[in-house]
Design an enzyme around this catalytic site. Structure first.
Site, PDB file in Angstrom:
ATOM      1  N   CYS A   9       0.843  -1.195   0.000  1.00 46.29           N
ATOM      2  CA  CYS A   9       0.000   0.000   0.000  1.00 46.29           C
ATOM      3  C   CYS A   9       0.870   1.234   0.000  1.00 46.29           C
ATOM      4  O   CYS A   9       2.057   1.166   0.307  1.00 46.29           O
ATOM      5  CB  CYS A   9      -0.890   0.033   1.243  1.00 46.29           C
ATOM      6  SG  CYS A   9      -2.046  -1.330   1.313  1.00 46.29           S
ATOM      7  N   ASN A 111       0.276   0.592   5.905  1.00 46.63           N
ATOM      8  CA  ASN A 111       0.997  -0.219   4.931  1.00 46.63           C
ATOM      9  C   ASN A 111       1.713  -1.319   5.707  1.00 46.63           C
ATOM     10  O   ASN A 111       2.527  -1.035   6.572  1.00 46.63           O
ATOM     11  CB  ASN A 111       1.994   0.663   4.178  1.00 46.63           C
ATOM     12  CG  ASN A 111       2.907  -0.124   3.245  1.00 46.63           C
ATOM     13  OD1 ASN A 111       3.991   0.341   2.925  1.00 46.63           O
ATOM     14  ND2 ASN A 111       2.490  -1.279   2.797  1.00 46.63           N
ATOM     15  N   GLY A 112       1.409  -2.577   5.364  1.00 45.77           N
ATOM     16  CA  GLY A 112       2.040  -3.703   6.066  1.00 45.77           C
ATOM     17  C   GLY A 112       1.004  -4.723   6.483  1.00 45.77           C
ATOM     18  O   GLY A 112      -0.160  -4.634   6.080  1.00 45.77           O
ATOM     19  N   TYR A 254      11.589  -4.805  -6.337  1.00 40.21           N
ATOM     20  CA  TYR A 254      10.383  -4.783  -7.160  1.00 40.21           C
ATOM     21  C   TYR A 254       9.389  -3.662  -6.859  1.00 40.21           C
ATOM     22  O   TYR A 254       8.916  -2.999  -7.766  1.00 40.21           O
ATOM     23  CB  TYR A 254       9.682  -6.142  -7.032  1.00 40.21           C
ATOM     24  CG  TYR A 254       8.305  -6.185  -7.647  1.00 40.21           C
ATOM     25  CD1 TYR A 254       8.128  -6.065  -9.025  1.00 40.21           C
ATOM     26  CD2 TYR A 254       7.165  -6.339  -6.853  1.00 40.21           C
ATOM     27  CE1 TYR A 254       6.860  -6.097  -9.585  1.00 40.21           C
ATOM     28  CE2 TYR A 254       5.901  -6.379  -7.417  1.00 40.21           C
ATOM     29  CZ  TYR A 254       5.754  -6.261  -8.770  1.00 40.21           C
ATOM     30  OH  TYR A 254       4.508  -6.288  -9.330  1.00 40.21           O
TER      31      TYR A 254
END
Ligand code: SF4
Length: 482
Positions: A9, A111-112, A254
């Site tokens: 995210c 995020n996570g 990535y």
């Protein structure tokens, strides 16, 4: 890699700027690569928080002419783009997650993955709590609201000590923003300042660049940075230096954008180093080096530089084919892959080609790409991968398929070569990967290659770990096929 392992995210927040909401909109645009399933912005005028979220990309959710940005216009804002790594793609799981409790309102962007969220949720439900989402993030609001936590001198620091797993967080309270990062610093989070002096927090520095904000520093692992009318202030909820970081090195390989600097190093430069290392360890006699765009491009440049084999663009990626919410049949899916990544026949015809990709997950998409190269007349195909073979799932915010579905699970290199229908295969070694990194080797998480998880996972966790609670409500909701 073609999104076989999904992005996590993206977070963006800004304090004290009349155009905060519009800037959040642009900040989220520059973080769109981190998630395209939903987007949302929460803003505050200092007293009241408003929030709008929706399914789809930023431009789809805040489409022009909708008047949404104008309605939200306030000087304090946070925003979120999501790919679900916990909880399905359903409007209930969109973020920021806004709620009200005894101390007022709070909007949370995360995020996570919180690996102890299912356990905590069970405990809270046993005591009568009602949850409205199936995502791990909601547990944070319940922890904050618990009277014994809310009465602590620093409730947020107290609450963060209850969480296990990966979390970079932005929390919008009525008159300030708190930016926090887990003690291992698994996901990135940084702080910047705009030309007009407003403070910004973002997942990646590319979002700062987008508005010409100056990078100040990363939020440290185990740190909370407060953005308010006095400027910046900070505190730690774990003793600084007491935990060795475990930055997700896959962010470098990535996820992150090439122009971002994360964990102290530019992403493009890091990937070029990976390519050079790969060429040292796995040189091929070939006529041309081509990347699988976009995330393989930097490594392919490095590979070409080191090997002295010319670089060219053998694949061209279409940026206009996004994810569809309609699941096409296999034939249409193959067509979609071909449309997404077209071969430039003239570059590969009759040539010995080195193809550089950042990683291979299931391998089926990669095999499809290799077949299109053969059909275009490539004489030999030498596959080079800038990270080691992926063998283990991620519990810290990346949605890999199951261990059994990973190409390198229980396959040796010959079997992988055969599966991909290539003439040779060369993977980066773990030592090679870590030798390219700026920080000491033990400062990174490498669990998806080694199976050594720095934060122990007691209970297997996947994105649907809490789904059974409410899934019946969304039987008809279309899921993205990505
Ligand atoms: S397991 Fe892999 S993808 Fe997950 S945090 Fe660790 S390095 Fe990153």
């Amino acid at each position: 890699m073609n999104h076989e392992a999904r992005d996590n995210c993206g977070l963006f927040g800004i304090f004290g700027e009349p155009e905060a909401v519009r800037m959040t909109y642009f900040g989220l645009h520059s973080l769109q690569h981190r998630g395209q399933e939903s987007a949302g912005i929460a803003s505050s005028n200092g007293q009241l928080i408003q929030c709008h979220t929706g399914i789809g990309t930023v431009s789809r959710v805040f489409r022009s002419g909708s008047g949404l940005l104008e309605k939200l216009a306030n000087p304090i804002a946070i925003g979120h783009v999501r790919y679900s790594t916990s909880g399905s793609t359903s409007p209930i799981n969109n973020q920021p997650l806004l709620c009200e409790y005894s101390r007022g309102q709070v909007a949370v962007a995360h995020n996570g993955n919180l690996i102890n969220a299912p356990l905590l949720r069970d405990e809270y439900e046993a005591h009568g709590s009602i949850f409205k989402t199936t995502s791990d993030t909601e547990i944070i609001t319940h922890l904050l609201a618990k009277p014994t936590h809310a009465s602590k001198p620093d409730p947020l620091a107290h609450v963060l000590n209850h969480l296990q797993g990966a979390y970079s967080l932005l929390l919008l309270f009525n008159n300030h923003i708190e930016a926090a990062r887990d003690p291992y610093g698994i996901r990135p989070l940084c702080i910047g300042r705009t030309e007009k002096g407003a403070y910004v927090a973002a997942s990646e520095t590319c979002a700062l660049d987008a508005m010409r904000a100056k990078f100040i520093r990363e939020v440290e692992p185990g740190e909370i940075v407060r953005l308010d009318e006095k400027g910046l202030s900070n505190r730690f909820f774990v003793e600084p230096g007491s935990v060795t970081p475990a930055h997700c090195i896959f962010e470098h390989i990535y996820f992150a954008k090439q122009n971002s600097t994360i964990f102290g190093e530019n992403v493009h430069e890091f990937r070029k180093k990976l390519g050079r290392q790969l060429a040292k360890d796995h040189r091929a006699d070939a006529d041309v080096v081509i990347p699988v765009p976009d995330s393989g491009t930097s490594a392919a440049i490095g590979y070409a530089e080191q090997s002295k084999i010319p670089f060219d663009m053998g694949f061209v990626r279409s940026h206009y084919i996004g994810r569809t919410f309609i699941s096409p049949d296999q034939k249409l899916r193959e067509l979609q892959v071909k449309l997404k990544l077209a071969v430039v026949n003239e570059i590969v015809r009759g040539k010995r080609v080195v193809v550089v990709d950042d990683s291979i997950v299931r391998g089926t998409t990669t095999r499809g790409k290799m077949r299109t190269l053969r059909q275009a007349g490539a004489k030999e195909i030498h596959m080079r991968v800038s990270c080691p073979p992926l063998r283990f799932p991620c519990f810290y915010g990346v949605d890999f398929p199951t261990k059994e579905e990973l190409l390198a699970n229980n396959r040796n290199l010959d079997e992988i070569k055969e599966f991909l229908e290539v003439d040779s295969i060369g993977y980066q070694s773990l030592e090679g990967l870590l030798s390219c990194a700026a920080l000491p080797a033990d400062h990174y998480c490498t669990a998806c290659w080694t199976g050594k998880y720095r934060i122990p996972v007691d209970r297997p966790f996947n994105k649907f770990a809490m789904e059974h609670y409410q899934s019946h409500m969304f039987d008809d909701f279309p899921q993205p096929d990505g």
